[in-house]
Design a protein around this motif. Structure first.
Motif, PDB file in Angstrom:
ATOM      1  N   ASP A 238      -2.210   9.331 -17.974  1.00 33.43           N
ATOM      2  CA  ASP A 238      -0.813   9.174 -17.546  1.00 33.43           C
ATOM      3  C   ASP A 238      -0.012   8.323 -18.514  1.00 33.43           C
ATOM      4  OD1 ASP A 238      -1.497  10.743 -15.433  1.00 33.43           O
ATOM      5  OD2 ASP A 238      -1.423   9.173 -13.922  1.00 33.43           O
ATOM      6  N   ILE A 239      -0.248   8.553 -19.829  1.00 27.87           N
ATOM      7  CA  ILE A 239       0.456   7.776 -20.841  1.00 27.87           C
ATOM      8  C   ILE A 239       1.362   8.684 -21.679  1.00 27.87           C
ATOM      9  CG2 ILE A 239      -0.952   5.701 -21.045  1.00 27.87           C
ATOM     10  CD1 ILE A 239      -1.608   8.839 -23.088  1.00 27.87           C
ATOM     11  N   GLY A 240       1.811   9.786 -21.085  1.00 28.62           N
ATOM     12  CA  GLY A 240       2.777  10.646 -21.763  1.00 28.62           C
ATOM     13  C   GLY A 240       4.138   9.981 -21.853  1.00 28.62           C
ATOM     14  N   THR A 241       4.954  10.461 -22.766  1.00 27.87           N
ATOM     15  CA  THR A 241       6.312   9.955 -22.952  1.00 27.87           C
ATOM     16  C   THR A 241       7.268  11.149 -22.970  1.00 27.87           C
ATOM     17  OG1 THR A 241       6.375  10.103 -25.366  1.00 27.87           O
ATOM     18  CG2 THR A 241       5.355   8.123 -24.402  1.00 27.87           C
ATOM     19  N   PRO A 242       8.576  10.896 -22.951  1.00 34.96           N
ATOM     20  CA  PRO A 242       9.512  12.016 -23.050  1.00 34.96           C
ATOM     21  C   PRO A 242       9.368  12.814 -24.345  1.00 34.96           C
ATOM     22  CG  PRO A 242      10.627  10.091 -22.173  1.00 34.96           C
ATOM     23  CD  PRO A 242       9.261   9.633 -22.609  1.00 34.96           C
TER      24      PRO A 242
ATOM     25  N   ALA B  88       2.808  12.339 -15.271  1.00 37.93           N
ATOM     26  CA  ALA B  88       1.922  12.077 -16.406  1.00 37.93           C
ATOM     27  C   ALA B  88       2.456  10.977 -17.311  1.00 37.93           C
ATOM     28  CB  ALA B  88       1.723  13.347 -17.219  1.00 37.93           C
ATOM     29  N   MET B  89       3.564  10.345 -16.910  1.00 39.41           N
ATOM     30  CA  MET B  89       4.174   9.265 -17.686  1.00 39.41           C
ATOM     31  C   MET B  89       4.136   7.931 -16.945  1.00 39.41           C
ATOM     32  SD  MET B  89       7.580  11.295 -19.053  1.00 39.41           S
ATOM     33  CE  MET B  89       7.476  13.001 -19.619  1.00 39.41           C
ATOM     34  N   ALA B  90       3.420   7.872 -15.837  1.00 35.86           N
ATOM     35  CA  ALA B  90       3.501   6.696 -14.969  1.00 35.86           C
ATOM     36  C   ALA B  90       3.016   5.423 -15.661  1.00 35.86           C
ATOM     37  CB  ALA B  90       2.714   6.943 -13.687  1.00 35.86           C
ATOM     38  N   VAL B  91       1.863   5.477 -16.312  1.00 39.32           N
ATOM     39  CA  VAL B  91       1.337   4.283 -16.993  1.00 39.32           C
ATOM     40  C   VAL B  91       2.224   3.924 -18.191  1.00 39.32           C
ATOM     41  CG1 VAL B  91      -0.609   3.342 -18.293  1.00 39.32           C
ATOM     42  CG2 VAL B  91      -1.018   4.659 -16.203  1.00 39.32           C
ATOM     43  N   ALA B  92       2.687   4.936 -18.915  1.00 42.83           N
ATOM     44  CA  ALA B  92       3.596   4.670 -20.031  1.00 42.83           C
ATOM     45  C   ALA B  92       4.841   3.939 -19.532  1.00 42.83           C
ATOM     46  CB  ALA B  92       3.977   5.980 -20.717  1.00 42.83           C
TER      47      ALA B  92
ATOM     48  N   THR C 291       0.869  -1.180   0.000  1.00 44.12           N
ATOM     49  CA  THR C 291       0.000   0.000   0.000  1.00 44.12           C
ATOM     50  C   THR C 291       0.899   1.221   0.000  1.00 44.12           C
ATOM     51  OG1 THR C 291      -1.735  -1.135   1.240  1.00 44.12           O
ATOM     52  CG2 THR C 291      -1.791   1.270   1.239  1.00 44.12           C
ATOM     53  N   THR C 292       0.755   2.063  -1.010  1.00 40.68           N
ATOM     54  CA  THR C 292       1.639   3.215  -1.177  1.00 40.68           C
ATOM     55  C   THR C 292       0.870   4.504  -0.952  1.00 40.68           C
ATOM     56  OG1 THR C 292       2.918   1.975  -2.817  1.00 40.68           O
ATOM     57  CG2 THR C 292       3.255   4.361  -2.738  1.00 40.68           C
ATOM     58  N   LEU C 293       1.445   5.390  -0.145  1.00 41.73           N
ATOM     59  CA  LEU C 293       0.866   6.692   0.126  1.00 41.73           C
ATOM     60  C   LEU C 293       1.764   7.750  -0.494  1.00 41.73           C
ATOM     61  CD1 LEU C 293      -0.007   6.186   3.922  1.00 41.73           C
ATOM     62  CD2 LEU C 293      -1.351   5.535   1.903  1.00 41.73           C
ATOM     63  N   GLY C 294       1.220   8.462  -1.502  1.00 42.88           N
ATOM     64  CA  GLY C 294       2.017   9.494  -2.171  1.00 42.88           C
ATOM     65  C   GLY C 294       1.538  10.863  -1.800  1.00 42.88           C
ATOM     66  N   GLY C 295       2.276  11.846  -2.311  1.00 44.25           N
ATOM     67  CA  GLY C 295       3.122  11.831  -3.482  1.00 44.25           C
ATOM     68  C   GLY C 295       2.290  11.906  -4.763  1.00 44.25           C
ATOM     69  N   GLU C 296       3.030  12.340  -5.824  1.00 43.28           N
ATOM     70  CA  GLU C 296       2.368  12.409  -7.127  1.00 43.28           C
ATOM     71  C   GLU C 296       2.277  11.017  -7.746  1.00 43.28           C
ATOM     72  OE1 GLU C 296       4.836  11.734  -9.201  1.00 43.28           O
ATOM     73  OE2 GLU C 296       6.599  12.568  -8.248  1.00 43.28           O
ATOM     74  N   CYS C 297       1.625  10.941  -8.916  1.00 41.08           N
ATOM     75  CA  CYS C 297       1.211   9.651  -9.476  1.00 41.08           C
ATOM     76  C   CYS C 297       2.345   8.678  -9.735  1.00 41.08           C
ATOM     77  CB  CYS C 297       0.457   9.872 -10.782  1.00 41.08           C
ATOM     78  SG  CYS C 297      -1.307  10.133 -10.572  1.00 41.08           S
ATOM     79  N   SER C 298       3.553   9.178  -9.933  1.00 41.62           N
ATOM     80  CA  SER C 298       4.641   8.271 -10.278  1.00 41.62           C
ATOM     81  C   SER C 298       5.034   7.362  -9.130  1.00 41.62           C
ATOM     82  CB  SER C 298       5.863   9.068 -10.748  1.00 41.62           C
ATOM     83  OG  SER C 298       6.470   9.765  -9.671  1.00 41.62           O
ATOM     84  N   VAL C 299       4.503   7.595  -7.922  1.00 42.83           N
ATOM     85  CA  VAL C 299       4.865   6.725  -6.800  1.00 42.83           C
ATOM     86  C   VAL C 299       4.335   5.299  -6.981  1.00 42.83           C
ATOM     87  CG1 VAL C 299       5.054   8.654  -5.183  1.00 42.83           C
ATOM     88  CG2 VAL C 299       2.877   7.418  -5.379  1.00 42.83           C
ATOM     89  N   SER C 300       3.462   5.065  -7.944  1.00 46.30           N
ATOM     90  CA  SER C 300       3.009   3.691  -8.217  1.00 46.30           C
ATOM     91  C   SER C 300       4.007   2.895  -9.042  1.00 46.30           C
ATOM     92  CB  SER C 300       1.661   3.705  -8.946  1.00 46.30           C
ATOM     93  OG  SER C 300       0.584   3.880  -8.060  1.00 46.30           O
ATOM     94  N   VAL C 301       4.939   3.578  -9.695  1.00 45.95           N
ATOM     95  CA  VAL C 301       5.807   2.882 -10.643  1.00 45.95           C
ATOM     96  C   VAL C 301       6.657   1.818  -9.948  1.00 45.95           C
ATOM     97  CG1 VAL C 301       7.719   3.150 -12.261  1.00 45.95           C
ATOM     98  CG2 VAL C 301       5.816   4.776 -12.306  1.00 45.95           C
TER      99      VAL C 301
END
Length: 310
Positions: free
Chosen positions: A146-150, A159-163, A112-122
């Motif tokens: 959240d499927i952005g790329t560089p 915004a790149m976490a799912v990607a 169980t993760t408590l963030g933080g912005e969305c990238s904490v799931s990675v």
């Protein structure tokens, strides 16, 4: 066919670890979005609101069985420069590596993760993917994909976490991860806000998406998708901006017409009843009232003054 035992019955076996991971990372949120959505605060305060949010979440949640670990996160402005289309790449890589080290020390069956912005799931979801392989599905509850790329216009890592989890992220970040997740085992739930340069990735990569209206009456369409994956374990990401901002503003993003709080709870409860939830992240909490209080009490008379003498 998914079994119908609850997650409490079907969670970690005796002796396996259920880890609560506190990861107050704020560097993954792009400067432009922080300035746009939290203009009432100075930038230095607004961007660090994610760290405040993680502390509040840890304080208000009930105790749990198992260890709690905190990922080291610097509060300095070092390493925030954009490189290779990724803002704060230097510090993102450093803290991602530290998070993976923290997780590996515990070898948890559930996180169980408590963030933080969305990238904490990675980091936790990637470790769970290493552990469970193709038996793990991901349900990403978020107003955004959240499927952005560089190569995207927006350089914020959150915004790149799912990607990144599906193997489409920055090459240096991908090299650090222990595993990725096939896009056909990822579902975006509550999606109704996106940028035109990123949204085509959803269809191209084969990610399933459900709008708020798709699930207002019933969770069944999502459960049908989950059953079709054949997975018996799931990791759930909950970005608080998925909750309709007309009901309450909890996150950085202010997104009307999303899922209600009760709808989100019903969706997660239905998932929990259908399969084993081995990962849960709560992310993007920006506690604006607490942040205002912090500012009010900063250098408040008598609180920080040196002891007075006659």
């Amino acid at each position: 066919m998914l079994h119908t035992a609850s997650a409490s019955e079907d969670g970690p076996e005796r002796g396996e670890v259920s880890l609560r991971l506190v990861w107050p990372q704020w560097q993954g949120a792009g400067t432009s979005s922080v300035e746009e959505f939290a203009p009432e605060f100075p930038l230095a305060v607004a961007r660090r609101g994610y760290a405040t949010g993680a502390a509040v979440l840890e304080a208000v949640l009930p105790p749990h069985e198992g260890p709690t670990a905190t990922v080291p996160v610097t509060m300095s402005d070092d390493g925030l420069d954009e490189r290779d289309g990724l803002e704060a790449k230097e510090i993102v890589l450093k803290q991602l590596t530290q998070a993976l080290d923290v997780i590996r020390r515990h070898d948890p069956a559930r996180i169980t993760t408590l963030g933080g912005e969305c990238s904490v799931s990675v980091a936790p979801f990637s470790e769970l993917a290493r552990r469970y392989g193709e038996d793990l599905a991901v349900i990403w509850i978020d107003a955004h994909p959240d499927i952005g790329t560089p190569q995207s216009e927006y350089p914020g890592y959150h915004a790149m976490a799912v990607a990144t989890l599906t193997g489409h992220g920055d090459p240096d970040v991908q090299e650090v991860l222990p595993a990725t997740i096939s896009p056909d085992r990822v579902a975006l739930v509550g999606l109704h806000s996106w940028t035109d340069d990123d949204f085509p990735n959803v269809a191209e990569w084969g990610i399933q998406s459900f709008s708020p209206d798709d699930l207002r009456a019933s969770t069944q369409p999502l459960l049908d998708w989950l059953a079709a994956t054949g997975c018996t374990r799931v990791a759930v990401h909950f970005d608080l901006d998925a909750v309709d901002s007309d009901e309450i503003v909890l996150a950085l993003g202010i997104e009307p017409h999303g899922l209600t709080g009760s709808e989100v709870k019903r969706i997660v409860a239905d998932i929990d009843n259908a399969t084993a939830v081995v990962g849960l992240t709560i992310a993007e909490f920006i506690p604006r009232q607490v942040m205002y209080l912090q500012q009010l009490l900063n250098d408040f008379p008598t609180l920080s003054a040196a002891t007075k003498t006659d």
